[in-house]
Scaffold this motif. Structure first.
Motif, PDB file in Angstrom:
ATOM      1  N   VAL A 319       7.895  10.569   0.431  1.00  0.00           N
ATOM      2  CA  VAL A 319       8.282   9.209   0.019  1.00  0.00           C
ATOM      3  C   VAL A 319       8.060   8.238   1.168  1.00  0.00           C
ATOM      4  CG1 VAL A 319      10.239   7.742  -0.666  1.00  0.00           C
ATOM      5  CG2 VAL A 319       9.978  10.019  -1.645  1.00  0.00           C
ATOM      6  N   PHE A 320       8.398   8.688   2.375  1.00  0.00           N
ATOM      7  CA  PHE A 320       8.305   7.834   3.553  1.00  0.00           C
ATOM      8  C   PHE A 320       6.840   7.397   3.816  1.00  0.00           C
ATOM      9  CE2 PHE A 320       6.908   9.000   7.862  1.00  0.00           C
ATOM     10  CZ  PHE A 320       7.085   7.767   8.464  1.00  0.00           C
ATOM     11  N   GLN A 321       5.905   8.375   3.851  1.00  0.00           N
ATOM     12  CA  GLN A 321       4.512   8.000   4.095  1.00  0.00           C
ATOM     13  C   GLN A 321       3.982   7.107   2.974  1.00  0.00           C
ATOM     14  OE1 GLN A 321       5.623  11.218   4.357  1.00  0.00           O
ATOM     15  NE2 GLN A 321       4.241  12.441   5.644  1.00  0.00           N
ATOM     16  N   GLU A 322       4.321   7.478   1.737  1.00  0.00           N
ATOM     17  CA  GLU A 322       3.833   6.682   0.593  1.00  0.00           C
ATOM     18  C   GLU A 322       4.364   5.256   0.670  1.00  0.00           C
ATOM     19  OE1 GLU A 322       5.037   8.908  -2.796  1.00  0.00           O
ATOM     20  OE2 GLU A 322       3.632  10.540  -2.349  1.00  0.00           O
ATOM     21  N   LEU A 323       5.643   5.132   1.039  1.00  0.00           N
ATOM     22  CA  LEU A 323       6.237   3.787   1.102  1.00  0.00           C
ATOM     23  C   LEU A 323       5.558   2.957   2.200  1.00  0.00           C
ATOM     24  CD1 LEU A 323       8.335   1.799   0.061  1.00  0.00           C
ATOM     25  CD2 LEU A 323       9.954   2.715   1.713  1.00  0.00           C
ATOM     26  N   ALA A 324       5.343   3.573   3.363  1.00  0.00           N
ATOM     27  CA  ALA A 324       4.689   2.840   4.462  1.00  0.00           C
ATOM     28  C   ALA A 324       3.294   2.374   4.034  1.00  0.00           C
ATOM     29  CB  ALA A 324       4.607   3.732   5.706  1.00  0.00           C
ATOM     30  N   ASN A 325       2.531   3.285   3.397  1.00  0.00           N
ATOM     31  CA  ASN A 325       1.176   2.937   2.929  1.00  0.00           C
ATOM     32  C   ASN A 325       1.220   1.839   1.880  1.00  0.00           C
ATOM     33  OD1 ASN A 325      -0.674   4.428   4.306  1.00  0.00           O
ATOM     34  ND2 ASN A 325      -0.358   6.258   3.038  1.00  0.00           N
ATOM     35  N   ASP A 326       2.125   2.013   0.909  1.00  0.00           N
ATOM     36  CA  ASP A 326       2.197   1.051  -0.200  1.00  0.00           C
ATOM     37  C   ASP A 326       2.571  -0.333   0.304  1.00  0.00           C
ATOM     38  OD1 ASP A 326       1.560   3.097  -1.804  1.00  0.00           O
ATOM     39  OD2 ASP A 326       3.506   3.293  -2.795  1.00  0.00           O
ATOM     40  N   ILE A 327       3.543  -0.386   1.207  1.00  0.00           N
ATOM     41  CA  ILE A 327       3.993  -1.691   1.704  1.00  0.00           C
ATOM     42  C   ILE A 327       2.873  -2.367   2.493  1.00  0.00           C
ATOM     43  CG2 ILE A 327       5.538  -2.763   3.412  1.00  0.00           C
ATOM     44  CD1 ILE A 327       6.912  -2.398   0.770  1.00  0.00           C
ATOM     45  N   GLN A 328       2.170  -1.589   3.334  1.00  0.00           N
ATOM     46  CA  GLN A 328       1.068  -2.175   4.108  1.00  0.00           C
ATOM     47  C   GLN A 328      -0.009  -2.723   3.160  1.00  0.00           C
ATOM     48  OE1 GLN A 328       0.198  -2.002   8.036  1.00  0.00           O
ATOM     49  NE2 GLN A 328      -0.490  -3.773   6.898  1.00  0.00           N
ATOM     50  N   ALA A 329      -0.363  -1.917   2.138  1.00  0.00           N
ATOM     51  CA  ALA A 329      -1.398  -2.346   1.187  1.00  0.00           C
ATOM     52  C   ALA A 329      -0.924  -3.572   0.404  1.00  0.00           C
ATOM     53  CB  ALA A 329      -1.730  -1.205   0.228  1.00  0.00           C
ATOM     54  N   TYR A 330       0.342  -3.566  -0.014  1.00  0.00           N
ATOM     55  CA  TYR A 330       0.911  -4.677  -0.785  1.00  0.00           C
ATOM     56  C   TYR A 330       0.846  -5.969   0.027  1.00  0.00           C
ATOM     57  CZ  TYR A 330       4.597  -7.555  -2.896  1.00  0.00           C
ATOM     58  OH  TYR A 330       5.303  -8.589  -3.443  1.00  0.00           O
ATOM     59  N   LEU A 331       1.266  -5.897   1.296  1.00  0.00           N
ATOM     60  CA  LEU A 331       1.281  -7.099   2.133  1.00  0.00           C
ATOM     61  C   LEU A 331      -0.136  -7.633   2.320  1.00  0.00           C
ATOM     62  CD1 LEU A 331       3.846  -5.882   4.813  1.00  0.00           C
ATOM     63  CD2 LEU A 331       4.244  -7.615   3.058  1.00  0.00           C
ATOM     64  N   ARG A 332      -1.072  -6.732   2.558  1.00  0.00           N
ATOM     65  CA  ARG A 332      -2.458  -7.157   2.786  1.00  0.00           C
ATOM     66  C   ARG A 332      -3.059  -7.796   1.519  1.00  0.00           C
ATOM     67  NH1 ARG A 332      -5.438  -6.533   7.036  1.00  0.00           N
ATOM     68  NH2 ARG A 332      -4.210  -4.974   8.101  1.00  0.00           N
ATOM     69  N   GLU A 333      -2.750  -7.190   0.383  1.00  0.00           N
ATOM     70  CA  GLU A 333      -3.281  -7.738  -0.884  1.00  0.00           C
ATOM     71  C   GLU A 333      -2.731  -9.144  -1.164  1.00  0.00           C
ATOM     72  OE1 GLU A 333      -2.215  -4.973  -3.931  1.00  0.00           O
ATOM     73  OE2 GLU A 333      -3.585  -3.461  -3.100  1.00  0.00           O
ATOM     74  N   GLN A 334      -1.476  -9.364  -0.789  1.00  0.00           N
ATOM     75  CA  GLN A 334      -0.860 -10.653  -1.089  1.00  0.00           C
ATOM     76  C   GLN A 334      -1.343 -11.775  -0.171  1.00  0.00           C
ATOM     77  OE1 GLN A 334       1.005 -10.837  -3.850  1.00  0.00           O
ATOM     78  NE2 GLN A 334       0.528  -8.654  -3.952  1.00  0.00           N
ATOM     79  N   MET A 335      -1.845 -11.400   0.996  1.00  0.00           N
ATOM     80  CA  MET A 335      -2.111 -12.415   2.022  1.00  0.00           C
ATOM     81  C   MET A 335      -3.047 -13.556   1.628  1.00  0.00           C
ATOM     82  SD  MET A 335      -0.137 -12.506   4.396  1.00  0.00           S
ATOM     83  CE  MET A 335      -0.885 -13.684   5.507  1.00  0.00           C
TER      84      MET A 335
END
Ligand code: SF4
Length: 412
Positions: A319-335
């Protein structure tokens, strides 16, 4: 030698002239204390205007502030105005840089619409023939740059260094025949080629504040030495890049190592990361790496940074790795949208941590942080906002709830 030990920040940047690269209302400043500019280059066939315009758009939306396209044939030169038109229609005002070798003098003079649609020309003085022909071709390109008021980058490259200059300098240094001495002569030839061609361009009428220089080599130590030398001998803005950096982690590590040393010394006004993409790979990776180099060095901010621990035997699940990856991808997509909606969001720090050992501490230091439960810990994830614990998340929806907290924070 009189520099401070840790010269980070605008005040410590080497003073250079300021070059404006314009398209429409967009003015990208290179040098003169402006933030270090991120640029990239397409790998599409320029004769395919649609494909090239789409890749330029992708690179620009990823954060490339200048995009270079190769202009290598008459058919490619003919398509440049169409590429520009497509971009304008999509409201992409990134300045286009034309990359010329061998026939640039002909293409720029025979296709004036191409010369006008480009915002800057890259000239390689090592690929223009020899003797008088080289001088004439160079003069022809500078004449076009003057006519249309375009800046140029005089881009010297280790792999295409002016043969005549190299032979002359080898003759002058004939007694220096050991391999490392010959290497030093080559480095000197690169610097001499860049500066002497810039001076010649100025003699031909190009303003000094319309010239950017680069001296690209493929080895880290050579690149550092060449640019330190170049920067001590002129005040033209410098384009940094390790040429032919290579594939995957090798290319990223080598580019980062070379550019970080130079940027830390205040050298470099624009950067390009030359990565060999994997087949079918995403060209935007070179933009991401360039941005991350500048942001991790504290020189610029582009996208919120996610601090994540590496995980270890205490990490209880993926869960931890997935969350870190997802949050990074989410932030980048929103930028691309957030950049305009929420100015300043790019400086936000988010921590995603794997257990209680460093989780709460690192989370408190971030703007928003979450400490996921490690092995043997209570299955609960405390969330910290601005250093305060605001909620503890539980169950299967931790990732979604945390993403919502991040979005709320950004909107506030
Ligand atoms: Fe391991 Fe916890 Fe440190 Fe992450 S924070 S590396 S899970 S000890």
């Amino acid at each position: 030698s009189d520099r401070p030990a840790l010269p980070v920040g605008a005040a410590d940047r080497r003073q250079t002239r300021c070059v404006k690269v314009n398209w429409g209302a967009n003015h990208v400043l290179v040098g003169g204390g402006a933030p270090v500019v991120v640029q990239s280059m397409t790998n599409t066939d320029t004769e395919n205007a649609i494909e090239t315009a789409l890749q330029v758009k992708d690179l620009a939306q990823a954060g490339s502030e200048l995009v270079r396209i190769t202009v290598n044939t008459p058919a490619a030169a003919k398509e440049v105005p169409a590429i520009r038109e497509q971009l304008d229609r999509m409201n992409i005002d990134v300045p286009l840089v034309g990359d010329f070798h061998y026939n640039g003098h002909k293409l720029l003079t025979e296709y004036p619409e191409c010369a006008q649609a480009l915002s800057k020309y890259r000239i390689n003085p090592g690929n223009m023939g020899g003797g008088k022909r080289r001088d004439d071709n160079f003069a022809q390109m500078i004449e076009v740059a003057c006519k249309y008021n375009k800046p140029v980058r005089i881009g010297v490259n280790w792999g295409s260094l002016d043969h005549e200059l190299m032979a002359k300098m080898m003759d002058q240094n004939a007694q220096r025949h050991r391999p490392w001495e010959a290497q030093a002569v080559m480095r000197e030839a690169l610097v001499v080629s860049a500066i002497s061609n810039a001076q010649r361009a100025e003699q031909l009428g190009l303003p000094g504040d319309a010239i950017i220089l680069s001296c690209k080599v493929s080895h880290v130590q050579d690149l550092i030495t060449v640019y330190q030398d170049l920067s001590s001998r002129c005040d033209y803005p410098l384009h940094l890049g390790l040429t032919e950096a290579g594939m995957g982690s090798k290319g990223i590590v080598a580019s980062t190592a070379a550019l970080s040393v130079l940027l830390q010394q205040g050298i470099g006004d624009t950067i390009r990361i030359s990565l060999t993409p994997e087949p079918g790979g995403d060209r935007r990776q070179e933009v991401v790496v360039a941005q991350e180099i500048l942001q991790t060095m504290g020189l610029r901010a582009f996208t919120p940074m996610v601090v994540a621990c590496p995980g270890c035997g205490r990490t209880s699940s993926t869960v931890f790795q997935e969350l870190a990856n997802d949050i990074q991808a989410y932030l980048r997509e929103q930028m691309p949208v957030w950049r305009y909606q929420y100015p300043g969001v790019e400086t936000m720090n988010v921590a995603v941590m794997g257990c209680v050992v460093n989780g709460p501490g690192e989370s408190r230091h971030a703007d928003i942080g979450i400490s996921l439960p490690g092995t043997g810990e209570t299955p609960a994830a405390p969330v910290y906002v601005d250093g305060e614990r605001i909620v503890t998340l539980k169950g299967d929806t931790i990732a979604q709830e945390f993403q919502k907290i991040v979005l709320d924070y950004v909107q506030k």
